[in-house]
Motif scaffolding. Structure first.
Motif, mmCIF file in Angstrom:
data_model
loop_
_atom_site.group_PDB
_atom_site.id
_atom_site.type_symbol
_atom_site.label_atom_id
_atom_site.label_comp_id
_atom_site.label_asym_id
_atom_site.label_seq_id
_atom_site.Cartn_x
_atom_site.Cartn_y
_atom_site.Cartn_z
ATOM 1 N N PHE A 18 -16.185 -3.446 180.483
ATOM 2 C CA PHE A 18 -16.868 -3.941 179.293
ATOM 3 C C PHE A 18 -15.873 -4.467 178.271
ATOM 4 N N GLY A 19 -14.779 -3.719 178.077
ATOM 5 C CA GLY A 19 -13.768 -4.159 177.134
ATOM 6 C C GLY A 19 -13.144 -5.487 177.514
ATOM 7 N N MET A 20 -12.960 -5.712 178.810
ATOM 8 C CA MET A 20 -12.379 -6.979 179.262
ATOM 9 C C MET A 20 -13.341 -8.139 179.072
ATOM 10 N N PHE A 21 -14.618 -7.893 179.339
ATOM 11 C CA PHE A 21 -15.588 -8.984 179.318
ATOM 12 C C PHE A 21 -16.118 -9.311 177.923
ATOM 13 N N PHE A 22 -16.329 -8.290 177.096
ATOM 14 C CA PHE A 22 -17.055 -8.538 175.852
ATOM 15 C C PHE A 22 -16.117 -9.046 174.770
ATOM 16 N N GLY A 23 -16.191 -10.331 174.511
ATOM 17 C CA GLY A 23 -15.361 -10.968 173.501
ATOM 18 C C GLY A 23 -16.179 -11.836 172.576
ATOM 19 N N ALA A 24 -15.556 -12.880 172.090
ATOM 20 C CA ALA A 24 -16.172 -13.726 171.080
ATOM 21 C C ALA A 24 -17.448 -14.410 171.579
ATOM 22 N N GLY A 25 -17.354 -15.017 172.753
ATOM 23 C CA GLY A 25 -18.503 -15.759 173.264
ATOM 24 C C GLY A 25 -19.704 -14.881 173.533
ATOM 25 N N ASN A 26 -19.464 -13.627 173.901
ATOM 26 C CA ASN A 26 -20.565 -12.712 174.194
ATOM 27 C C ASN A 26 -21.395 -12.416 172.960
ATOM 28 N N LEU A 27 -20.813 -12.583 171.791
ATOM 29 C CA LEU A 27 -21.541 -12.361 170.543
ATOM 30 C C LEU A 27 -22.321 -13.592 170.100
ATOM 31 N N ILE A 28 -21.676 -14.731 170.135
ATOM 32 C CA ILE A 28 -22.255 -15.901 169.464
ATOM 33 C C ILE A 28 -23.267 -16.664 170.308
ATOM 34 N N PHE A 29 -23.077 -16.721 171.610
ATOM 35 C CA PHE A 29 -23.946 -17.573 172.420
ATOM 36 C C PHE A 29 -25.377 -17.050 172.574
ATOM 37 N N PRO A 30 -25.588 -15.739 172.802
ATOM 38 C CA PRO A 30 -26.982 -15.291 172.887
ATOM 39 C C PRO A 30 -27.742 -15.445 171.570
ATOM 40 N N VAL A 31 -27.040 -15.317 170.436
ATOM 41 C CA VAL A 31 -27.697 -15.513 169.141
ATOM 42 C C VAL A 31 -28.141 -16.962 168.987
ATOM 43 N N HIS A 32 -27.250 -17.882 169.300
ATOM 44 C CA HIS A 32 -27.582 -19.303 169.174
ATOM 45 C C HIS A 32 -28.667 -19.699 170.176
#
Length: 451
Positions: A18-32
């Protein structure tokens, strides 16, 4: 000693995944995606989850069951030259070309941009990205302590605060998703649009790059048999899958419901910052900014290390590890100052080219027992996937490139492909290449195995 992966070890390795995968894109893209999908958010989310979670999970398992030493080894089943080119392009994409600049621009977009006037945005972005990458480069020279510190303290803090934000938005939504407007392609093909939107997380690419880390982690706790490695991958992956499904679904819901108050934003970073400010005011926005920036910093350090180590291994007679870190830092700084929205727009064509190649190599790894790992099947499937993926990439070029006569003429060759208008014109050609490969090895009978 050989054995099965214990539950405690599976949880630890799953947390590492999870730590390796969850970064910036994981936050912003599902919201948009949620903002654009509106009432179609759940259909789009299902498509998104397949590429944002399902493919990375399969990618990690593929590394485990194939006994590969890494991405280059796995791609060498197609051809050694292809393996080097594919590895370089993939690491540049998840590194200095797109993912690394995005770590800085997402941090800036969420942390500082809302509080700075429009006339100062360019200068402020330049200063922030310079400081951000200077700090990341400093720790990339010896990242062990920082990675441990962030992994044990900052990631949990980030998840706790994010949970507070998401639960608050769930209990007190800004609006109803049943009345949220639907934008663009989500009106007619929400599932397929969500499917290709999942490309933006780049996690399937990262899975091939980092899968070997998980294999080594399991081997370190005594798991070495092929069957036990595959089962261990599944156990560890379940931790990640459950956590990410919940987070992605909530983020998409927050995006869709936010349209009751907010306007459709240019990107998810803006929407997330506006949402935090709406619920918690300036204190919440600042706290979110600090946590997101530190989370992105951890990701940046990891990417600098992974990319630099890989290039040293691929090109041992070139420059040193530290010089690669500096070089990638400079490139990331320059590209980062293009801006988040522009980075996303420029990355999409590259992802549309890389993802079909990534998906096919993952699927071929699982299908290898059917054709006994024969190289001809790997090669023919990859060639057909690549030729078709070129069309998908051209079709998503920014307007200043996509509207040129040369590109438009080239696209005429692709419009007849099934699913091309959905951004997945590679599917049928890849299947054709796979069948032709099977026919070839059936006729020739002596083609050498790729493994």
């Amino acid at each position: 000693m050989n054995g099965k992966l214990k539950l405690s070890s599976a949880i630890v390795i799953g947390s590492m995944l999870f730590g390796m995968f969850f970064g910036a894109g994981n936050l912003i893209f599902p919201v948009h995606m949620g903002q654009e999908a509106g009432t179609s958010v759940w259909v789009a989310t299902i498509g998104f989850l397949i590429t944002a979670i399902g493919l990375p999970f399969l990618g990690v398992v593929a590394i485990g069951i194939s006994r590969s030493s890494g991405l280059f080894d796995l791609a060498s089943r197609v051809h050694p030259t292809y393996a080097k080119l594919f590895t370089v392009l993939l690491y540049l994409t998840i590194g200095p070309a797109f993912a690394l600049p995005r770590t800085a621009t997402v941090s800036y977009q969420i942390g500082l941009a809302p509080y700075i006037g429009s006339d100062m945005q360019t200068m402020s972005l330049a200063i922030f990205t310079f400081v951000f990458f200077a700090v990341a480069l400093f720790f990339a020279m010896n990242p062990g302590k920082l990675m441990t510190y962030i992994g044990k303290i900052l990631n949990p803090l980030f998840l706790i605060f994010l949970a507070i934000l998401l639960v608050t938005a769930l209990i007190h939504p800004m609006g109803s998703i049943s009345t949220a407007p639907v934008s663009g392609d989500y009106q007619t093909m929400a599932f397929f649009k969500g499917f290709t939107e999942g490309y933006n997380t780049m996690d399937a690419l990262a899975a091939l790059a980092f899968g070997i880390v998980v294999v080594k982690a399991m081997q370190a706790v005594g798991v070495s048999e092929l069957k036990d490695l595959a089962v261990g991958m599944v156990k560890s992956g379940i931790v990640v899958v459950i956590l990410m499904v919940v987070i992605y679904a909530f983020l998409a819901y927050v995006g869709a419901s936010s349209l009751g108050v907010l306007e459709l934003s240019a990107n998810g970073g803006i929407a997330l910052a506006q949402t935090a400010s709406y619920y918690f005011g300036s204190v919440g926005a600042i706290l979110l900014a600090i946590i997101v920036t530190l989370a992105c910093l951890k990701t940046a350090v990891g990417l600098f290390c992974a990319c630099s180590e890989t290039f040293v291994e691929l090109f041992p007679n070139s420059i040193s590890y530290k010089k690669y870190v500096y070089l990638f830092g400079l490139i990331s700084f320059l590209i980062g100052n293009v801006g988040l929205t522009q980075i996303i727009a420029l990355a999409i064509p590259i992802l549309m080219l890389l993802y079909p190649l990534t998906i096919t190599i993952i699927l071929l790894t699982f299908l290898a027992p059917i054709f006994k790992g024969r190289q001809a099947v790997y090669l023919s499937t990859t060639i057909f996937a690549f030729l078709a993926a070129i069309g998908d990439a051209l079709n998503t070029l920014p307007a200043f490139l996509g509207k040129t006569a040369v590109v438009q003429q080239a696209l005429q060759l692709y419009h007849g492909l099934p699913f091309f208008d959905l951004g997945m014109g590679w599917i049928v050609p890849s299947a054709v290449g796979f069948v032709l490969g099977l026919i070839y090895i059936a006729v020739k009978g002596s083609n050498k195995p790729a493994v």
